[in-house]
Design a protein around this motif. Structure first.
Motif, PDB file in Angstrom:
ATOM      1  N   ASP A 126       0.833  -1.206   0.000  1.00  0.00           N
ATOM      2  CA  ASP A 126       0.000   0.000   0.000  1.00  0.00           C
ATOM      3  C   ASP A 126       0.866   1.253   0.000  1.00  0.00           C
ATOM      4  OD1 ASP A 126      -2.560  -1.259   0.168  1.00  0.00           O
ATOM      5  OD2 ASP A 126      -2.109  -1.742   2.256  1.00  0.00           O
ATOM      6  N   LEU A 127       1.887   1.219   0.835  1.00  0.00           N
ATOM      7  CA  LEU A 127       2.780   2.371   0.948  1.00  0.00           C
ATOM      8  C   LEU A 127       3.505   2.638  -0.372  1.00  0.00           C
ATOM      9  CD1 LEU A 127       4.342   4.547   2.501  1.00  0.00           C
ATOM     10  CD2 LEU A 127       5.907   2.751   3.302  1.00  0.00           C
ATOM     11  N   VAL A 128       4.044   1.579  -0.971  1.00  0.00           N
ATOM     12  CA  VAL A 128       4.795   1.741  -2.217  1.00  0.00           C
ATOM     13  C   VAL A 128       3.874   2.251  -3.332  1.00  0.00           C
ATOM     14  CG1 VAL A 128       6.006   0.468  -4.041  1.00  0.00           C
ATOM     15  CG2 VAL A 128       6.611   0.086  -1.645  1.00  0.00           C
ATOM     16  N   ALA A 129       2.674   1.693  -3.416  1.00  0.00           N
ATOM     17  CA  ALA A 129       1.739   2.135  -4.454  1.00  0.00           C
ATOM     18  C   ALA A 129       1.444   3.621  -4.296  1.00  0.00           C
ATOM     19  CB  ALA A 129       0.448   1.319  -4.384  1.00  0.00           C
ATOM     20  N   ASP A 130       1.204   4.071  -3.063  1.00  0.00           N
ATOM     21  CA  ASP A 130       0.903   5.495  -2.840  1.00  0.00           C
ATOM     22  C   ASP A 130       2.116   6.383  -3.117  1.00  0.00           C
ATOM     23  OD1 ASP A 130      -1.725   5.302  -2.338  1.00  0.00           O
ATOM     24  OD2 ASP A 130      -1.632   5.840  -0.212  1.00  0.00           O
ATOM     25  N   ALA A 131       3.292   5.903  -2.745  1.00  0.00           N
ATOM     26  CA  ALA A 131       4.514   6.694  -2.968  1.00  0.00           C
ATOM     27  C   ALA A 131       4.731   6.907  -4.456  1.00  0.00           C
ATOM     28  CB  ALA A 131       5.713   5.989  -2.342  1.00  0.00           C
ATOM     29  N   LEU A 132       4.512   5.865  -5.246  1.00  0.00           N
ATOM     30  CA  LEU A 132       4.697   5.973  -6.693  1.00  0.00           C
ATOM     31  C   LEU A 132       3.623   6.866  -7.297  1.00  0.00           C
ATOM     32  CD1 LEU A 132       5.549   2.231  -7.398  1.00  0.00           C
ATOM     33  CD2 LEU A 132       7.115   4.178  -7.567  1.00  0.00           C
ATOM     34  N   ARG A 133       2.383   6.654  -6.872  1.00  0.00           N
ATOM     35  CA  ARG A 133       1.268   7.426  -7.422  1.00  0.00           C
ATOM     36  C   ARG A 133       1.465   8.918  -7.168  1.00  0.00           C
ATOM     37  NH1 ARG A 133      -2.690   4.986  -4.764  1.00  0.00           N
ATOM     38  NH2 ARG A 133      -2.853   3.200  -6.153  1.00  0.00           N
ATOM     39  N   ALA A 134       1.891   9.243  -5.948  1.00  0.00           N
ATOM     40  CA  ALA A 134       2.051  10.657  -5.581  1.00  0.00           C
ATOM     41  C   ALA A 134       3.174  11.331  -6.369  1.00  0.00           C
ATOM     42  CB  ALA A 134       2.329  10.773  -4.079  1.00  0.00           C
ATOM     43  N   ALA A 135       4.161  10.527  -6.810  1.00  0.00           N
ATOM     44  CA  ALA A 135       5.340  11.139  -7.429  1.00  0.00           C
ATOM     45  C   ALA A 135       5.273  11.192  -8.946  1.00  0.00           C
ATOM     46  CB  ALA A 135       6.589  10.363  -6.993  1.00  0.00           C
ATOM     47  N   LEU A 136       4.369  10.440  -9.565  1.00  0.00           N
ATOM     48  CA  LEU A 136       4.295  10.446 -11.025  1.00  0.00           C
ATOM     49  C   LEU A 136       3.839  11.805 -11.547  1.00  0.00           C
ATOM     50  CD1 LEU A 136       2.720   6.929 -11.726  1.00  0.00           C
ATOM     51  CD2 LEU A 136       4.989   7.709 -12.434  1.00  0.00           C
ATOM     52  N   PRO A 137       4.372  12.225 -12.692  1.00  0.00           N
ATOM     53  CA  PRO A 137       3.955  13.518 -13.250  1.00  0.00           C
ATOM     54  C   PRO A 137       2.454  13.490 -13.552  1.00  0.00           C
ATOM     55  CG  PRO A 137       5.733  12.531 -14.559  1.00  0.00           C
ATOM     56  CD  PRO A 137       5.296  11.517 -13.558  1.00  0.00           C
ATOM     57  N   SER A 138       1.824  14.623 -13.388  1.00  0.00           N
ATOM     58  CA  SER A 138       0.378  14.689 -13.601  1.00  0.00           C
ATOM     59  C   SER A 138       0.044  14.708 -15.084  1.00  0.00           C
ATOM     60  CB  SER A 138      -0.184  15.937 -12.946  1.00  0.00           C
ATOM     61  OG  SER A 138      -1.479  16.177 -13.453  1.00  0.00           O
ATOM     62  N   LEU A 139      -0.917  13.898 -15.453  1.00  0.00           N
ATOM     63  CA  LEU A 139      -1.412  13.895 -16.828  1.00  0.00           C
ATOM     64  C   LEU A 139      -2.865  14.354 -16.832  1.00  0.00           C
ATOM     65  CD1 LEU A 139       0.413  10.656 -17.835  1.00  0.00           C
ATOM     66  CD2 LEU A 139       0.340  12.633 -19.340  1.00  0.00           C
ATOM     67  N   ALA A 140      -3.185  15.285 -15.919  1.00  0.00           N
ATOM     68  CA  ALA A 140      -4.581  15.687 -15.747  1.00  0.00           C
ATOM     69  C   ALA A 140      -5.049  16.669 -16.821  1.00  0.00           C
ATOM     70  CB  ALA A 140      -4.781  16.287 -14.361  1.00  0.00           C
ATOM     71  N   HIS A 141      -4.119  17.369 -17.456  1.00  0.00           N
ATOM     72  CA  HIS A 141      -4.536  18.376 -18.432  1.00  0.00           C
ATOM     73  C   HIS A 141      -3.858  18.163 -19.775  1.00  0.00           C
ATOM     74  CE1 HIS A 141      -6.570  20.508 -15.262  1.00  0.00           C
ATOM     75  NE2 HIS A 141      -5.477  20.388 -14.520  1.00  0.00           N
TER      76      HIS A 141
ATOM     77  N   GLU B 196       1.480  -9.314  -6.587  1.00  0.00           N
ATOM     78  CA  GLU B 196       1.785  -7.907  -6.337  1.00  0.00           C
ATOM     79  C   GLU B 196       1.933  -7.151  -7.658  1.00  0.00           C
ATOM     80  OE1 GLU B 196       4.508  -8.804  -2.329  1.00  0.00           O
ATOM     81  OE2 GLU B 196       5.437  -8.600  -4.292  1.00  0.00           O
ATOM     82  N   ALA B 197       2.531  -7.830  -8.640  1.00  0.00           N
ATOM     83  CA  ALA B 197       2.791  -7.169  -9.927  1.00  0.00           C
ATOM     84  C   ALA B 197       1.507  -6.641 -10.555  1.00  0.00           C
ATOM     85  CB  ALA B 197       3.486  -8.131 -10.882  1.00  0.00           C
ATOM     86  N   GLU B 198       0.424  -7.402 -10.411  1.00  0.00           N
ATOM     87  CA  GLU B 198      -0.844  -6.980 -11.008  1.00  0.00           C
ATOM     88  C   GLU B 198      -1.265  -5.604 -10.515  1.00  0.00           C
ATOM     89  OE1 GLU B 198      -4.374  -9.671 -11.023  1.00  0.00           O
ATOM     90  OE2 GLU B 198      -2.878 -11.035 -11.903  1.00  0.00           O
ATOM     91  N   ARG B 199      -1.060  -5.401  -9.229  1.00  0.00           N
ATOM     92  CA  ARG B 199      -1.442  -4.134  -8.638  1.00  0.00           C
ATOM     93  C   ARG B 199      -0.609  -2.969  -9.170  1.00  0.00           C
ATOM     94  NH1 ARG B 199      -1.982  -3.053  -2.266  1.00  0.00           N
ATOM     95  NH2 ARG B 199      -2.543  -0.854  -2.412  1.00  0.00           N
ATOM     96  N   PHE B 200       0.706  -3.190  -9.284  1.00  0.00           N
ATOM     97  CA  PHE B 200       1.577  -2.121  -9.757  1.00  0.00           C
ATOM     98  C   PHE B 200       1.420  -1.915 -11.257  1.00  0.00           C
ATOM     99  CE2 PHE B 200       3.751  -3.516  -5.822  1.00  0.00           C
ATOM    100  CZ  PHE B 200       3.556  -2.340  -5.124  1.00  0.00           C
TER     101      PHE B 200
END
Lengths: 206, 206
Positions: free
Chosen positions: A67-82, A123-127
């Motif tokens: 859970d921690l690793v998934a959140d750490a990666l998600r928070a750090a990825l560049p935003s593709l929101a726009h 685990e790989a499926e999740r990442f």
């Protein structure tokens, strides 16, 4: 992020931080650990030490290492929101290529790929989903916006509004990274956009 | 291939076969083992038993399990040595898509992908090369032939003769398989060819 590399000296009390600030420090420390000791080497204790906090503060927020690793990666990825809106499909696509490259080769992107090599298949499926939902799908969505805007301007032919068309750039970037093992330089983007995407997209001259 | 699933009964002498026939039986038995016990479960002893021969006959030809597995996969992959020549770029591309799908989802293709999941990173590089050099590059080469023939016929615009153009189909097929986890049905090929490849390739109507 220099602080996150420090470890707590024996007897030294944890820094007093709360909420978002502490969370940010823990996520940074997790990313540091991924880049130094890898997914298998990362421990909740190590992350707590890196963030100068206690193990309980980590477990309170993230019940498991995954859970921690998934959140750490998600928070750090560049935003593709726009989607970029630079006035021409060509410029917009270049900009999107550069953002996708950043997502693939940045510190979290590299960490994410090494996690996929190290973790087991469950685990790989999740990442893997993190790449799909956090990077690839948003890229396709932004390309769709760029294409549709181009159609409205009369720059792009209406038949180009199709899922498969939006997948070409992320597919080519993944393919070259995997099969050719090559990173993407700006001239590669130019060739992909000018030799593949524009002939595919542009409306014929009137 | 029924024989390759038998095991040698205690005391039963190995079948007397030589050269290519015995080699074929050993490679078949290796592929059987990959599909039943996986790369980690495969042993030289198990393969020898499956091929009704002795362990020495296996080791004489393949010094290691990795060598044997690589050859077994290489021998079983569909051949991409010839480009189809059905008279139109559309039909040729469909045919190539079907061959590539066969390579990806056939018994050796599936085995190859599971090997990549199981083996460690040094071994993975070798099998990865098998996909690149045995499947992906030949596909690109065949697409190049099809495109160049189309240019000669006046069906395809000359500007389409470009490496990046030849990579679109294998890239899209790898991307959908990885990101969408979906197999390719014939209607998907139709959409890819009609919505992406033909607009990209065809010369404008005179």
């Amino acid at each position: 992020m220099a602080t996150s590399r420090l470890t707590v000296e024996a007897g030294q009390p944890p820094l007093r931080r709360r909420g978002a600030v502490l969370e940010r420090a823990i996520l940074d420390a997790a990313l540091d650990q991924l880049n130094t000791v890898g997914f298998n080497g990362l421990t909740m204790e190590g992350v707590a030490a890196g963030a100068q906090t206690g193990k309980a503060a980590v477990y309170r927020r993230w019940p498991s290492k995954e859970d921690l690793v998934a959140d750490a990666l998600r928070a750090a990825l560049p935003s593709l929101a726009h989607a970029p809106d630079l006035g021409s499909v060509r410029e917009d696509l270049f900009e999107l290529c550069r953002t996708l490259r950043e997502a693939m080769y940045s510190r979290p992107g590299t960490a994410l790929r090494s996690v996929l090599h190290e973790c087991d298949q469950a685990e790989a499926e999740r990442f893997h989903e993190l790449i799909t939902e956090g990077v690839m799908r948003p890229t396709e969505e932004r390309i769709k916006e760029v294409v549709r805007r181009g159609i409205k301007r009369g720059e792009v032919r209406p038949g180009a509004d199709h899922t498969f068309v939006y997948e070409v750039i992320p597919a080519m970037m993944m393919y070259r990274a995997k099969v050719c093992g090559s990173e993407w330089a700006d001239p590669d983007f130019e060739q992909m956009v000018d030799r593949v995407m524009l002939p595919l997209l542009l409306a014929p001259a009137p």
